[in-house]
Scaffold this motif. Structure first.
Motif, PDB file in Angstrom:
ATOM      1  N   LEU A  87       0.882  -1.306   0.032  1.00 11.59           N
ATOM      2  CA  LEU A  87      -0.059   0.031   0.132  1.00 11.59           C
ATOM      3  C   LEU A  87       0.852   1.181  -0.046  1.00 11.59           C
ATOM      4  O   LEU A  87       0.391   2.301  -0.214  1.00 11.59           O
ATOM      5  N   HIS A  88       2.223   1.181   0.220  1.00 14.77           N
ATOM      6  CA  HIS A  88       3.140   2.412   0.171  1.00 14.77           C
ATOM      7  C   HIS A  88       2.831   3.113  -1.056  1.00 14.77           C
ATOM      8  O   HIS A  88       2.917   2.635  -2.267  1.00 14.77           O
ATOM      9  N   GLY A  89       2.837   4.293  -0.984  1.00 14.53           N
ATOM     10  CA  GLY A  89       2.759   5.300  -2.309  1.00 14.53           C
ATOM     11  C   GLY A  89       1.472   5.380  -2.954  1.00 14.53           C
ATOM     12  O   GLY A  89       1.391   5.920  -4.043  1.00 14.53           O
ATOM     13  N   LEU A  90       0.344   4.615  -2.454  1.00  9.59           N
ATOM     14  CA  LEU A  90      -0.928   4.664  -3.520  1.00  9.59           C
ATOM     15  C   LEU A  90      -1.800   5.884  -3.265  1.00  9.59           C
ATOM     16  O   LEU A  90      -2.604   6.096  -3.875  1.00  9.59           O
ATOM     17  N   PHE A  91      -1.630   6.488  -1.898  1.00 10.10           N
ATOM     18  CA  PHE A  91      -2.663   7.415  -1.689  1.00 10.10           C
ATOM     19  C   PHE A  91      -2.170   8.886  -2.091  1.00 10.10           C
ATOM     20  O   PHE A  91      -2.621   9.972  -1.521  1.00 10.10           O
ATOM     21  N   THR A  92      -1.220   9.040  -3.025  1.00  6.52           N
ATOM     22  CA  THR A  92      -1.215  10.384  -3.913  1.00  6.52           C
ATOM     23  C   THR A  92      -2.465  10.782  -4.537  1.00  6.52           C
ATOM     24  O   THR A  92      -2.602  11.972  -4.695  1.00  6.52           O
ATOM     25  N   ARG A  93      -3.497   9.914  -4.775  1.00 13.92           N
ATOM     26  CA  ARG A  93      -4.907  10.229  -5.090  1.00 13.92           C
ATOM     27  C   ARG A  93      -5.691   9.842  -4.267  1.00 13.92           C
ATOM     28  O   ARG A  93      -5.256   8.545  -3.612  1.00 13.92           O
ATOM     29  N   GLU A  94      -6.786  10.231  -3.976  1.00 17.64           N
ATOM     30  CA  GLU A  94      -7.888   9.460  -3.317  1.00 17.64           C
ATOM     31  C   GLU A  94      -8.389   8.313  -3.661  1.00 17.64           C
ATOM     32  O   GLU A  94      -8.477   7.882  -5.061  1.00 17.64           O
ATOM     33  N   ARG A  95      -8.560   7.358  -2.989  1.00 23.82           N
ATOM     34  CA  ARG A  95      -9.168   5.997  -3.135  1.00 23.82           C
ATOM     35  C   ARG A  95      -9.697   5.178  -2.060  1.00 23.82           C
ATOM     36  O   ARG A  95      -9.541   5.874  -0.850  1.00 23.82           O
ATOM     37  N   ASP A  96     -10.477   4.285  -2.222  1.00 27.85           N
ATOM     38  CA  ASP A  96     -11.272   3.595  -1.228  1.00 27.85           C
ATOM     39  C   ASP A  96     -10.156   3.006  -0.102  1.00 27.85           C
ATOM     40  O   ASP A  96      -9.376   2.498  -0.560  1.00 27.85           O
ATOM     41  N   LEU A  97     -10.815   3.334   1.244  1.00 28.13           N
ATOM     42  CA  LEU A  97      -9.674   2.754   2.146  1.00 28.13           C
ATOM     43  C   LEU A  97     -10.858   2.148   3.200  1.00 28.13           C
ATOM     44  O   LEU A  97     -11.814   2.561   3.573  1.00 28.13           O
ATOM     45  N   GLY A  98     -10.589   0.925   3.752  1.00 28.86           N
ATOM     46  CA  GLY A  98     -11.049   0.331   4.897  1.00 28.86           C
ATOM     47  C   GLY A  98     -10.363   0.286   5.681  1.00 28.86           C
ATOM     48  O   GLY A  98      -8.971  -0.076   5.946  1.00 28.86           O
ATOM     49  N   LEU A  99     -10.800   0.646   7.253  1.00 33.32           N
ATOM     50  CA  LEU A  99      -9.873   0.587   8.469  1.00 33.32           C
ATOM     51  C   LEU A  99     -10.521  -0.282   9.483  1.00 33.32           C
ATOM     52  O   LEU A  99     -11.621  -0.395   9.650  1.00 33.32           O
ATOM     53  N   LEU A 100      -9.796  -0.923  10.203  1.00 38.86           N
ATOM     54  CA  LEU A 100     -10.168  -1.883  11.399  1.00 38.86           C
ATOM     55  C   LEU A 100      -9.497  -1.218  12.838  1.00 38.86           C
ATOM     56  O   LEU A 100      -8.103  -1.560  12.523  1.00 38.86           O
ATOM     57  N   ALA A 101      -9.804  -0.513  13.614  1.00 38.87           N
ATOM     58  CA  ALA A 101      -9.319  -0.331  14.890  1.00 38.87           C
ATOM     59  C   ALA A 101      -9.609  -1.452  15.768  1.00 38.87           C
ATOM     60  O   ALA A 101     -10.738  -1.665  16.129  1.00 38.87           O
TER      61      ALA A 101
END
Length: 286
Positions: A87-101
């Motif tokens: 996932l490194h470097g992928l978010f230079t543009r907006e994209r879908d992301l799921g998070l689990l805390a």
């Protein structure tokens, strides 16, 4: 929020008759209690698709407060996927992301799904779904050290013997999925050691234990078989990320069968010392 056709299809197949039971029931706002929980966490699991459309799950870590809710629908993560992480470097543009805390020592967890973009050394998440999960099948453990320095990755398409032993002994892993138009999602899977079964050097399966009947993971898989799995080595502070495809086999017991395309093995990504696990009393026998 509109109904998720994959979730509806899975719920019908599973005999769930509750109307509107699934992601359509979630809200985008971050409740105050959820904001407090997020600020206390030192690890979150993120899930997203890379530029080839492959799904990956990754661990993000930091001191308490590194996950910083701001306002009703924004979370600033003061951590980025490590160099070598898929996932490194992928978010230079907006994209879908799921998070689990996840807070294993209290068996508390919450999921946040939305869109994310990098801003300097942070990841800014605009939330679309925020909701808590039940504590079932979550083993208690607590870190007693800080994460190390992430190493250069080891990659491959065939699981080595050490990876096979790692997976076979796991009591916990995380699964990321995504469906076009419905976003990305990360979920927890847990059970007694041995609940994940290797069926080959590139394949494994695991039972789908009864949960809250929202079927967000299986619903996404109904629409897109892409999946990313994350296994943690709690004693060495290492992570094993797998990407591939998953399908659900319906029978007397639901089983998810996963075929791997590639793995990434990183050291130093999570703390290397944790308390001994306490297995959940509802874990089915293996």
């Amino acid at each position: 929020m509109r109904s998720h056709p994959g979730e509806v299809a899975v719920q019908r197949r599973a005999g769930v008759r509750q109307g509107g039971h699934g992601s359509s029931r979630t809200r985008p706002e971050i409740p105050e209690v959820a904001a407090g929980f997020l600020r206390a966490q030192r690890m979150v699991v993120a899930g997203a698709a890379d530029d080839l459309g492959r799904i990956w799950a990754a661990a993000l870590t930091g001191p308490g407060g590194f996950a910083d809710p701001r306002g009703e629908r924004t979370i600033v993560l003061h951590a980025l996927p490590a160099a070598g992480d898929p996932l490194h470097g992928l978010f230079t543009r907006e994209r879908d992301l799921g998070l689990l805390a996840i807070e294993p020592h209290t068996r508390r967890r919450m999921r946040v799904n939305g869109r994310a973009v990098r801003a300097g050394e942070t990841l800014v998440v605009r939330t679309e779904q925020v909701y808590a999960n039940c504590p079932k099948y979550l083993q208690t453990r607590e870190p007693t050290s800080a994460p190390g320095t992430p190493s250069l990755p080891a990659r491959g398409t065939i699981l080595e013997g050490r990876h096979q032993a790692w997976i076979s002994a796991a009591d916990t892993f995380f699964v990321a999925t995504r469906a076009e138009g419905f976003g990305a999602d990360v979920s927890h899977r847990g059970g007694n050691p041995g609940f994940v079964r290797l069926t080959g050097p590139r394949s494994l399966d695991f039972p789908d234990y009864q949960g809250n009947n929202m079927f967000m993971t299986l619903g996404n898989l109904e629409l897109d078989p892409g999946a990313g799995l994350l296994f943690a080595d709690w004693e060495r502070g290492e992570t094993l990320q797998l990407t591939g495809r998953a399908r659900v086999e319906w029978g007397e017991r639901r089983v998810v069968r996963f075929e791997m395309d590639e793995y990434v093995h990183l050291a130093g990504t999570i703390p290397s010392a944790w308390t001994a696990p306490g297995y959940h009393r509802f874990n089915p026998p293996v």
